[in-house]
Design an enzyme around this catalytic site. Structure first.
Site, PDB file in Angstrom:
ATOM      1  N   GLY A   1     -99.533 -21.165 103.958  1.00 45.26           N
ATOM      2  CA  GLY A   1    -100.551 -22.142 103.596  1.00 45.26           C
ATOM      3  C   GLY A   1    -101.231 -21.732 102.314  1.00 45.26           C
ATOM      4  CB  ALA A   2    -103.720 -20.383 101.050  1.00 41.52           C
ATOM      5  CG  MET A   3    -101.405 -14.255  99.057  1.00 42.20           C
ATOM      6  SD  MET A   3    -101.158 -13.431 100.666  1.00 42.20           S
ATOM      7  CE  MET A   3    -101.905 -11.837 100.303  1.00 42.20           C
ATOM      8  CD  GLU A   4    -104.888 -12.620 102.379  1.00 43.44           C
ATOM      9  OE1 GLU A   4    -104.241 -13.686 102.443  1.00 43.44           O
ATOM     10  OE2 GLU A   4    -104.664 -11.641 103.106  1.00 43.44           O
TER      11      GLU A   4
ATOM     12  CG  HIS B   1    -107.736 -18.379 106.642  1.00 39.83           C
ATOM     13  ND1 HIS B   1    -107.319 -18.240 107.952  1.00 39.83           N
ATOM     14  CD2 HIS B   1    -107.054 -17.425 105.948  1.00 39.83           C
ATOM     15  CE1 HIS B   1    -106.441 -17.251 108.039  1.00 39.83           C
ATOM     16  NE2 HIS B   1    -106.257 -16.742 106.821  1.00 39.83           N
ATOM     17  CD  GLU B   2    -106.058 -18.012 102.358  1.00 39.87           C
ATOM     18  OE1 GLU B   2    -105.958 -16.802 102.089  1.00 39.87           O
ATOM     19  OE2 GLU B   2    -105.432 -18.551 103.301  1.00 39.87           O
TER      20      GLU B   2
ATOM     21  CG  HIS C   1    -108.115 -13.313 104.105  1.00 37.17           C
ATOM     22  ND1 HIS C   1    -107.977 -12.419 105.133  1.00 37.17           N
ATOM     23  CD2 HIS C   1    -107.229 -14.310 104.360  1.00 37.17           C
ATOM     24  CE1 HIS C   1    -107.051 -12.863 105.971  1.00 37.17           C
ATOM     25  NE2 HIS C   1    -106.590 -14.010 105.527  1.00 37.17           N
TER      26      HIS C   1
ATOM     27  CD  GLU D   1    -103.854 -13.409 107.858  1.00 36.51           C
ATOM     28  OE1 GLU D   1    -104.566 -14.428 107.889  1.00 36.51           O
ATOM     29  OE2 GLU D   1    -103.541 -12.854 106.798  1.00 36.51           O
TER      30      GLU D   1
HETATM   31 ZN   LIG Z   1    -105.023 -15.250 106.104  1.00 42.64          ZN
END
Ligand SMILES: [Zn+2]
Length: 829
Positions: free
Chosen positions: A259-262, A293-294, A297, A316
């Site tokens: 979905g995405a990367m932090e 969410h990101e 992180h 996570e």
């Molecule tokens: Zn994550």
């Protein structure tokens, strides 16, 4: 990839003992054409044992030069992604120059050419161990360093990195040094980007996407920035530590696997989150969840990072729990927890009932290949649900106080689960370690069954967990509706059975969905559910009931036909888009396509079609076509069958709209064309015309899926060759795999099922972990729910050569297949 080593935990411990990495200078040259880019890394590091040796991780197309403390080393010494370093000094400088290959699988430096305008874009994905495909590093999470990055790029490009960047001369970009971060978080995004810039609370904000999506990003920027601001305000309210990096860029990138990367200050998100077509609010909510969410992180993961991948879950689960909590309380998406109950948690429940399940906090993760497989429904959904239980037990204040102490103690460093548990135990005064042993070190879902006024509490692994939950009692009103009579909190200790009064019309355990547990109702309550599920007043309680019905089907306790009766009776009146969306998905993907016997399938499909038509009629007067009406329209299109309905779809396509709306945008047009292709009512001329009218990546994926779905042996063979023997990018492979298997074409596909199990292993090994996941999951012939397929899958799993990603995908699909076979047998009784 098979030609590189995986890092073991023991090796990481040894290298951490030996090295103290201080600074890394990274210089990338993105002007060397479409195949490779230049990468020069200068690492300054200390060594605790002068004279000792180690190795640096680097996975190049061609290694040009390695210099250690002024000494030229022989580049031929590179073995399987590791370059040996001997005779280290107390203080060292290592220079590595290499040509690196661009990837088309979303791993390392991904390169994408936009079919809409021919422009090129690149971005890095360094997670989990793909950083060395971009730059040389001591690639493990507990060797943090300050990174100073510079990039040479074509003059018309924009380059975004972790630190604040500036273009010093045309095409030459320099970025501010980062604080100490782990190598898997280093990120660069580049291309002729379209950017929207803003600021909040002193933090520069950026949104970036490829140029062909500019108008869509501009349209969505106010919502994206609002959620980002709400996220920062929330986190600054609950965390003592301010945002630890110098800017916050969110880059929407093509063909992204997750979905995405932090990445600190340079988050990458899949650019399907820049909506080209109308989406219902569950998709907007999903995007908001990913954004916050990101952001979580940035503190949990980036400021304080797990020492080793065994605590990946901690990253996570925490980000996931915070995402739902922040989204529900601080953004307009106030029913986010309903989405968690109806959709996200099913990912965790399914994963936790498979042979591949593992503790939320695994005792040991031996190497990076194993770590990658734990990136699943346990780490995200179950872990977040477990943290929700922990917060319910400790209270939010004590929980946040412990988390803040943990940040203070380990800022810009690394920590373990035990560090967090100690902090939480200190602030709460509770036995948090004991709780963790019950919830985090065990596997399997508990079941709470209500019978004869008592809760029967069972556990898959024989060790039941303590549950904090509520019990709702519902009664009939004089008008025949249902209303909540009372709601009782229940602290269900691990080994006790509790008395619960069951004289209500409906008694529902876990009715506010606080715990992670399967529930089974008493017979009287289940009768009420069958007659009145849709009349239960709160959507969260209805979500719990639909979830219970769902896992009874998967467990072989409720016949597929009975589930469809519930759908037919209670979905047409449902008001929650979350529930309609989740129930329709399960009803279609598992019940109709896999669990219903082939002879009964046309009838089952017609039931769903009629439910969706009723929803469409119910929403005729709505002016907003992006809610239930959109879900209903998609449902009618996806379940169409027979000549009359195919003709109806062709009329809609010609008119460019579903009668009364929604208008057919690119996603709906391709979905409609797909259905026509499956039914044999459209073919290559229509696909080619659609592609010519909108030459975008949406269309490339749509066309790949349609072509693979044509009921024609030649089309199937072409799709097969592309998927198993070609070089498709990750997204085009997924699109092709989605088109290939169609339950309507069972006869045509019969021979391919056996061939799948013969060719899967070698194709997956050749293409690497990301494509292995596509082939072993999306590419799996789930519709062929027969004993023969089960045996073929079992035989395939016996091959010791299967890669970890292939094996894991196959084990999980086989579990679902066995459940479908069992459900089919029940339906045939
Ligand atoms: Zn994550």
């Amino acid at each position: 990839m098979s030609d590189t080593s995986v890092l073991t935990r023991a090796e990481a411990v040894e290298r951490h003992r030996l090295l103290d990495v201080r600074t890394v200078r990274l210089d990338l040259d993105l002007t060397r054409g479409p195949e490779v880019f230049g990468s020069t890394t200068v690492i300054r590091f200390g060594c605790t044992t002068p004279g000792a040796g180690t190795y640096v991780d680097v996975k190049p197309a061609a290694l040009r030069r390695v210099v250690l403390n002024g000494r030229e080393l022989d580049v031929a010494a590179l073995r399987a992604g590791r370059f040996p370093l001997t005779g280290l000094a107390a203080d060292n400088e290592l220079t590595v120059e290499a040509d690196m290959a661009y990837s088309h699988t979303g791993e390392g430096m991904h390169r994408f050419t936009d079919p809409a305008d021919g422009e090129d874009y690149v971005y890095t994905q360094s997670f989990l161990d793909d950083g060395p495909r971009v730059f040389a590093s001591f690639d493990q999470p507990d060797l943090k360093a300050r990174y100073t990055v510079s990039v040479t790029a074509p003059r018309q490009w924009t380059v975004v990195g972790n630190g604040v960047g500036r273009q010093v001369t045309p095409g030459r970009w320099e970025f501010a040094p980062t604080p100490a971060i782990s190598s898997y978080l280093v990120s660069v995004v580049a291309g002729p980007l379209h950017s929207v810039r803003a600021e909040h609370d002193g933090i520069p904000l950026g949104l970036h996407c490829r140029r062909s999506l500019a108008a869509h990003l501009d349209a969505d920027a106010p919502e994206l920035l609002e959620v980002t601001r709400q996220g920062f305000d929330h986190y600054h309210r609950v965390f003592r530590h301010r945002y630890p990096f110098d800017s916050y860029d969110q880059c929407f990138v093509p063909e992204f696997n997750a979905g995405a990367m932090e990445n600190p200050g340079c988050v990458t998100l899949r650019d399907e989150f820049v909506f080209r077509s109308a989406v219902d609010d569950t998709r907007r909510e999903e995007r908001a969840l990913v954004v916050v969410h990101e952001m979580a992180h940035m503190w949990f993961g980036d400021l304080v990072t797990m020492k080793w991948w065994d605590d990946l879950w901690l990253n996570e689960s925490f980000a996931e729990y915070m995402a739902y909590s922040v989204t529900a309380s601080s953004t307009r998406f106030t029913s986010a927890w309903t989405g968690f109950a109806a959709n996200r948690k099913t990912w965790g429940y399914d994963a936790d009932q498979r042979p591949s399940t593992h503790p939320v906090a695994p005792g040991t993760v031996d190497d990076t290949a194993q770590a990658l497989q734990n990136f699943d429904g346990i780490s995200y959904a179950k872990g977040a649900a477990a943290l929700r239980q922990l917060v319910a037990w400790l209270g939010e204040e004590a929980f946040l106080a412990g988390v803040n102490d943990y940040f203070d103690e380990h800022a810009f460093g690394n920590a373990t689960l035990d560090d967090l548990l100690r902090a939480l135990a200190a602030t709460s005064g509770r036995d948090v370690h004991g709780w963790a042993d019950r919830w985090l070190r065990t596997t399997g879902v508990d079941t709470l069954r209500l019978a004869d006024g008592r809760i029967e509490h069972t556990s898959a692994d024989g060790g039941p967990r303590p549950h904090q939950l509520t019990v709702g009692h519902y009664r009939r009103t004089a008008e025949g509706a249902l209303e909540l009579a009372d709601r009782v909190p229940l602290d269900l200790a691990a080994d006790s059975t509790a008395a619960v009064k069951t004289d209500a019309e409906l008694t529902l355990l876990n009715d506010t969905d606080l715990s992670f547990v399967k529930i089974r109702l008493d017979p009287g309550s289940w009768r009420t559910v069958r007659s009145s599920l849709g009349a239960v007043p709160e959507e969260l309680a209805r979500a719990v009931l639909w979830s219970a019905a769902r896992d009874q089907v998967r467990d072989g306790e409720l016949a597929p036909g009975e589930y469809l009766e519930l759908v037919a009776a209670h979905l047409p009146g449902e008001t929650s888009v979350h529930l309609v969306d989740a129930v329709l998905s399960f009803a279609r993907d598992f019940v109709v396509d896999c669990a219903v016997p082939p002879t009964a399938r046309p009838g089952a499909l017609a039931v769903l079609n009629e439910v969706c038509r009723t929803l469409l009629r119910r929403t005729e007067d709505e002016t907003d076509h992006t809610g239930l009406r959109l879900v209903a329209a998609r449902g009618v299109i996806g379940t169409a069958a027979g000549e009359a309905q195919a003709a109806e779809l062709r009329d809609w396509l010609a008119a460019g709209t579903v009668p009364g709306g929604p208008v057919l945008d690119p996603d709906l047009r391709w979905q409609l064309l797909l259905r026509l292709c499956v039914l044999g009512a459209a073919g290559e001329p229509e696909i080619a015309a659609e592609l010519a009218a909108d030459p975008s990546d949406t269309s490339e994926k749509g066309a790949a899926r349609c072509r693979a779905a044509l009921p024609d042996p030649g089309a199937k063979e072409a799709a097969w060759q592309a998927l198993f023997h070609g070089e498709l990018s990750n997204y085009l492979a997924a699109a092709t795999a989605r088109g290939l298997w169609q339950p309507e074409q069972a006869e045509l596909l019969d021979g391919l099922t056996a061939r799948y199990f013969e060719e899967l292993g070698s194709a997956a090994a050749r293409r690497g972990p990301a494509l292995a996941r596509v082939l072993a999951t999306t590419g799996f012939p789930a519709f062929a729910a027969t004993e023969r397929t089960v045996r073929a899958a079992e035989a395939c799993l016996a091959d010791p050569e299967l890669t970890a990603a292939t094996r894991r995908g196959l084990v999980d699909q086989l579990d679902t297949l066995r459940r479908a076979v069992r459900a089919r047998a029940r339906a045939e009784q």
